[in-house]
Write a protein that holds these residues in place. Structure first.
Motif, PDB file in Angstrom:
ATOM      1  N   LEU A  89       0.841  -1.202   0.000  1.00  0.00           N
ATOM      2  CA  LEU A  89       0.000   0.000   0.000  1.00  0.00           C
ATOM      3  C   LEU A  89       0.876   1.252   0.000  1.00  0.00           C
ATOM      4  CD1 LEU A  89      -2.887   1.193   0.257  1.00  0.00           C
ATOM      5  CD2 LEU A  89      -2.575   1.089   2.749  1.00  0.00           C
ATOM      6  N   ILE A  90       1.891   1.242   0.844  1.00  0.00           N
ATOM      7  CA  ILE A  90       2.795   2.394   0.933  1.00  0.00           C
ATOM      8  C   ILE A  90       3.533   2.605  -0.380  1.00  0.00           C
ATOM      9  CG2 ILE A  90       4.887   3.239   2.092  1.00  0.00           C
ATOM     10  CD1 ILE A  90       3.834   1.672   4.597  1.00  0.00           C
ATOM     11  N   ASP A  91       3.858   1.506  -1.064  1.00  0.00           N
ATOM     12  CA  ASP A  91       4.566   1.577  -2.340  1.00  0.00           C
ATOM     13  C   ASP A  91       3.635   1.920  -3.502  1.00  0.00           C
ATOM     14  OD1 ASP A  91       7.306   1.136  -3.405  1.00  0.00           O
ATOM     15  OD2 ASP A  91       6.321  -0.379  -4.647  1.00  0.00           O
ATOM     16  N   LYS A  92       2.335   2.067  -3.211  1.00  0.00           N
ATOM     17  CA  LYS A  92       1.330   2.437  -4.207  1.00  0.00           C
ATOM     18  C   LYS A  92       1.257   1.446  -5.365  1.00  0.00           C
ATOM     19  CE  LYS A  92       1.718   7.352  -3.047  1.00  0.00           C
ATOM     20  NZ  LYS A  92       2.012   8.724  -3.535  1.00  0.00           N
ATOM     21  N   ARG A  93       1.262   0.157  -5.010  1.00  0.00           N
ATOM     22  CA  ARG A  93       1.109  -0.850  -6.048  1.00  0.00           C
ATOM     23  C   ARG A  93      -0.306  -0.780  -6.635  1.00  0.00           C
ATOM     24  NH1 ARG A  93       5.117  -4.986  -6.032  1.00  0.00           N
ATOM     25  NH2 ARG A  93       7.058  -3.911  -5.483  1.00  0.00           N
ATOM     26  N   PRO A  94      -0.453  -0.947  -7.929  1.00  0.00           N
ATOM     27  CA  PRO A  94      -1.771  -0.839  -8.569  1.00  0.00           C
ATOM     28  C   PRO A  94      -2.796  -1.803  -7.976  1.00  0.00           C
ATOM     29  CG  PRO A  94      -0.027  -0.877 -10.221  1.00  0.00           C
ATOM     30  CD  PRO A  94       0.626  -1.200  -8.910  1.00  0.00           C
ATOM     31  N   GLY A  95      -3.960  -1.273  -7.642  1.00  0.00           N
ATOM     32  CA  GLY A  95      -5.044  -2.096  -7.133  1.00  0.00           C
ATOM     33  C   GLY A  95      -4.992  -2.388  -5.650  1.00  0.00           C
ATOM     34  N   VAL A  96      -3.899  -2.015  -4.968  1.00  0.00           N
ATOM     35  CA  VAL A  96      -3.774  -2.268  -3.531  1.00  0.00           C
ATOM     36  C   VAL A  96      -4.482  -1.153  -2.766  1.00  0.00           C
ATOM     37  CG1 VAL A  96      -2.177  -2.464  -1.594  1.00  0.00           C
ATOM     38  CG2 VAL A  96      -1.607  -3.528  -3.785  1.00  0.00           C
ATOM     39  N   THR A  97      -5.390  -1.529  -1.881  1.00  0.00           N
ATOM     40  CA  THR A  97      -6.147  -0.562  -1.093  1.00  0.00           C
ATOM     41  C   THR A  97      -6.056  -0.901   0.391  1.00  0.00           C
ATOM     42  OG1 THR A  97      -8.188  -1.865  -1.173  1.00  0.00           O
ATOM     43  CG2 THR A  97      -7.805  -0.286  -2.974  1.00  0.00           C
ATOM     44  N   LEU A  98      -6.442   0.054   1.224  1.00  0.00           N
ATOM     45  CA  LEU A  98      -6.478  -0.197   2.659  1.00  0.00           C
ATOM     46  C   LEU A  98      -7.439  -1.326   2.973  1.00  0.00           C
ATOM     47  CD1 LEU A  98      -5.700   0.510   5.565  1.00  0.00           C
ATOM     48  CD2 LEU A  98      -7.504   2.268   5.531  1.00  0.00           C
ATOM     49  N   GLY A  99      -8.572  -1.372   2.257  1.00  0.00           N
ATOM     50  CA  GLY A  99      -9.529  -2.448   2.457  1.00  0.00           C
ATOM     51  C   GLY A  99      -8.920  -3.804   2.160  1.00  0.00           C
ATOM     52  N   GLY A 100      -8.079  -3.872   1.139  1.00  0.00           N
ATOM     53  CA  GLY A 100      -7.419  -5.127   0.808  1.00  0.00           C
ATOM     54  C   GLY A 100      -6.455  -5.566   1.887  1.00  0.00           C
ATOM     55  N   VAL A 101      -5.746  -4.598   2.460  1.00  0.00           N
ATOM     56  CA  VAL A 101      -4.820  -4.908   3.563  1.00  0.00           C
ATOM     57  C   VAL A 101      -5.590  -5.434   4.770  1.00  0.00           C
ATOM     58  CG1 VAL A 101      -3.157  -3.944   5.195  1.00  0.00           C
ATOM     59  CG2 VAL A 101      -3.091  -3.235   2.796  1.00  0.00           C
ATOM     60  N   LEU A 102      -6.677  -4.743   5.142  1.00  0.00           N
ATOM     61  CA  LEU A 102      -7.475  -5.150   6.294  1.00  0.00           C
ATOM     62  C   LEU A 102      -8.127  -6.517   6.067  1.00  0.00           C
ATOM     63  CD1 LEU A 102      -9.157  -1.737   7.211  1.00  0.00           C
ATOM     64  CD2 LEU A 102      -7.181  -2.832   8.313  1.00  0.00           C
ATOM     65  N   ARG A 103      -8.562  -6.779   4.843  1.00  0.00           N
ATOM     66  CA  ARG A 103      -9.129  -8.092   4.506  1.00  0.00           C
ATOM     67  C   ARG A 103      -8.083  -9.184   4.719  1.00  0.00           C
ATOM     68  NH1 ARG A 103      -8.090 -11.033   0.167  1.00  0.00           N
ATOM     69  NH2 ARG A 103      -9.524 -12.732  -0.429  1.00  0.00           N
ATOM     70  N   ASN A 104      -6.865  -8.947   4.263  1.00  0.00           N
ATOM     71  CA  ASN A 104      -5.788  -9.923   4.434  1.00  0.00           C
ATOM     72  C   ASN A 104      -5.516 -10.184   5.909  1.00  0.00           C
ATOM     73  OD1 ASN A 104      -2.374  -9.928   4.628  1.00  0.00           O
ATOM     74  ND2 ASN A 104      -3.353 -11.518   3.395  1.00  0.00           N
ATOM     75  N   TRP A 105      -5.429  -9.115   6.688  1.00  0.00           N
ATOM     76  CA  TRP A 105      -5.190  -9.276   8.122  1.00  0.00           C
ATOM     77  C   TRP A 105      -6.304 -10.069   8.792  1.00  0.00           C
ATOM     78  CZ3 TRP A 105      -3.649  -3.580   9.714  1.00  0.00           C
ATOM     79  CH2 TRP A 105      -2.378  -3.288   9.203  1.00  0.00           C
ATOM     80  N   GLY A 106      -7.542  -9.744   8.450  1.00  0.00           N
ATOM     81  CA  GLY A 106      -8.674 -10.423   9.071  1.00  0.00           C
ATOM     82  C   GLY A 106      -8.710 -11.905   8.751  1.00  0.00           C
ATOM     83  N   LEU A 107      -8.489 -12.253   7.485  1.00  0.00           N
ATOM     84  CA  LEU A 107      -8.501 -13.667   7.096  1.00  0.00           C
ATOM     85  C   LEU A 107      -7.368 -14.440   7.748  1.00  0.00           C
ATOM     86  CD1 LEU A 107      -9.325 -13.345   3.281  1.00  0.00           C
ATOM     87  CD2 LEU A 107     -10.862 -14.141   5.095  1.00  0.00           C
ATOM     88  N   VAL A 108      -6.197 -13.832   7.807  1.00  0.00           N
ATOM     89  CA  VAL A 108      -5.051 -14.522   8.422  1.00  0.00           C
ATOM     90  C   VAL A 108      -5.292 -14.695   9.920  1.00  0.00           C
ATOM     91  CG1 VAL A 108      -2.580 -14.365   8.927  1.00  0.00           C
ATOM     92  CG2 VAL A 108      -3.420 -13.784   6.649  1.00  0.00           C
ATOM     93  N   PHE A 109      -5.879 -13.693  10.577  1.00  0.00           N
ATOM     94  CA  PHE A 109      -6.199 -13.834  12.001  1.00  0.00           C
ATOM     95  C   PHE A 109      -7.118 -15.028  12.223  1.00  0.00           C
ATOM     96  CE2 PHE A 109      -8.689 -13.254  15.789  1.00  0.00           C
ATOM     97  CZ  PHE A 109      -7.816 -12.715  16.717  1.00  0.00           C
ATOM     98  N   VAL A 110      -8.176 -15.111  11.432  1.00  0.00           N
ATOM     99  CA  VAL A 110      -9.132 -16.211  11.577  1.00  0.00           C
ATOM    100  C   VAL A 110      -8.461 -17.558  11.332  1.00  0.00           C
ATOM    101  CG1 VAL A 110     -11.206 -17.272  10.580  1.00  0.00           C
ATOM    102  CG2 VAL A 110     -11.156 -14.807  11.030  1.00  0.00           C
TER     103      VAL A 110
END
Length: 279
Positions: A89-110
């Motif tokens: 996200l910090i590197d501004k990769r195309p298509g990467v959003t804060l929502g995508g980061v939070l989704r990844n964190w949530g799924l990995v937590f579960v």
């Protein structure tokens, strides 16, 4: 041992973060589940060593075998994606959003919790012969860990909460360094050595790791330890997760990115502009 320069492996970190954000829900959950289960098994292994030998250093020396296995197999821990995913996200990769980061964190937590809890149930079953008797000495030791690292912090109030948070920060400073260690080398021995060292430090220093605690504390509850689910969440898991996030991102992810990626274009430009000296 096929060492990669920092600018190379930090770029790999950003690439890895991007790939995890776009990974399917199915694959993310499976990889996180297996990571949580393997790390929990390693924690059970280390506690067993400590109980049987009376030497915590021996358990700490051998605990990293679980971390090494899960990363060589391509599985994911919450502590790892806390560091890698935001870099994309910090590197501004195309298509990467804060929502995508939070989704990844949530799924990995579960996934991590489900895997760790599976092993917690197995451990509780084995150490009590199917819950037909009290826990053996290993099970009792795990139950005591749960009490000491919830009620023990609660007894100190705000100072206990701050201590817990800082231990979480220190933990993921080391654990995320181990995650990066898997990218420092292209050879298996190089990866293993680079991962082993910081994980040994975190475990022997008794820092707070959110995924290890997903095994230790539910295990204690299953074995009848004298603390509650709310004690576990408020006086361990939630502050530990927050500490892991801040420590890993601040001390490992952002520091490496800031000095090895953000400054790279400037260095390249300066090198190109530098006049050549005639031979």
């Amino acid at each position: 041992m096929s060492y990669l320069a920092p600018s190379e492996f930090v770029t790999k970190m950003v690439d890895a973060g991007e790939s995890k954000i776009f990974m399917s829900t199915r694959d993310t959950i499976i990889r996180a589940y297996m990571a949580g289960a393997i790390l929990a098994l390693a924690a059970w292994f280390a506690v067993t060593i400590n109980v049987n030998t009376g030497q915590p250093l021996v358990g700490a020396l051998l605990f990293p075998v679980g971390f090494v296995m899960l990363y060589l197999l391509g599985f994911d821990l919450l502590t790892g994606v806390f560091v890698l995913s935001p870099l994309a996200l910090i590197d501004k990769r195309p298509g990467v959003t804060l929502g995508g980061v939070l989704r990844n964190w949530g799924l990995v937590f579960v996934g991590n919790f489900a895997g760790a809890f599976t092993v917690a149930f197995m451990m509780a079953f084995v150490t009590t012969f199917g819950f037909t008797q009290g826990p053996d000495k290993v099970g009792a030791a795990i139950g005591n860990i749960g009490e000491g690292r919830t009620l023990g912090y609660a007894a100190h109030g705000a100072a206990g909460m701050a201590t817990l948070f800082l231990r979480g920060m220190l933990c993921n400073w080391m654990v995320s360094t181990g995650v990066v260690g898997a990218m420092i080398s292209t050879s298996v021995p190089g990866k293993v050595i680079a991962m082993w060292m910081p994980i040994l430090v975190f475990f022997y220093m008794v820092f707070e790791h959110s995924v290890v605690n997903m095994f230790l504390f539910p295990s204690g509850l299953l074995l009848g330890a004298k603390f509650s689910i709310m004690d576990y969440l408020i006086w361990n898991e939630i502050p530990t997760v927050l500490g892991n996030l801040v420590g890993g991102l601040a001390f490992t992810g952002m520091t490496l990115y800031a000095t090895h990626v953000m400054t790279l274009p400037k260095r390249q430009a300066a090198k190109a502009a530098k006049p050549r000296v005639a031979a």
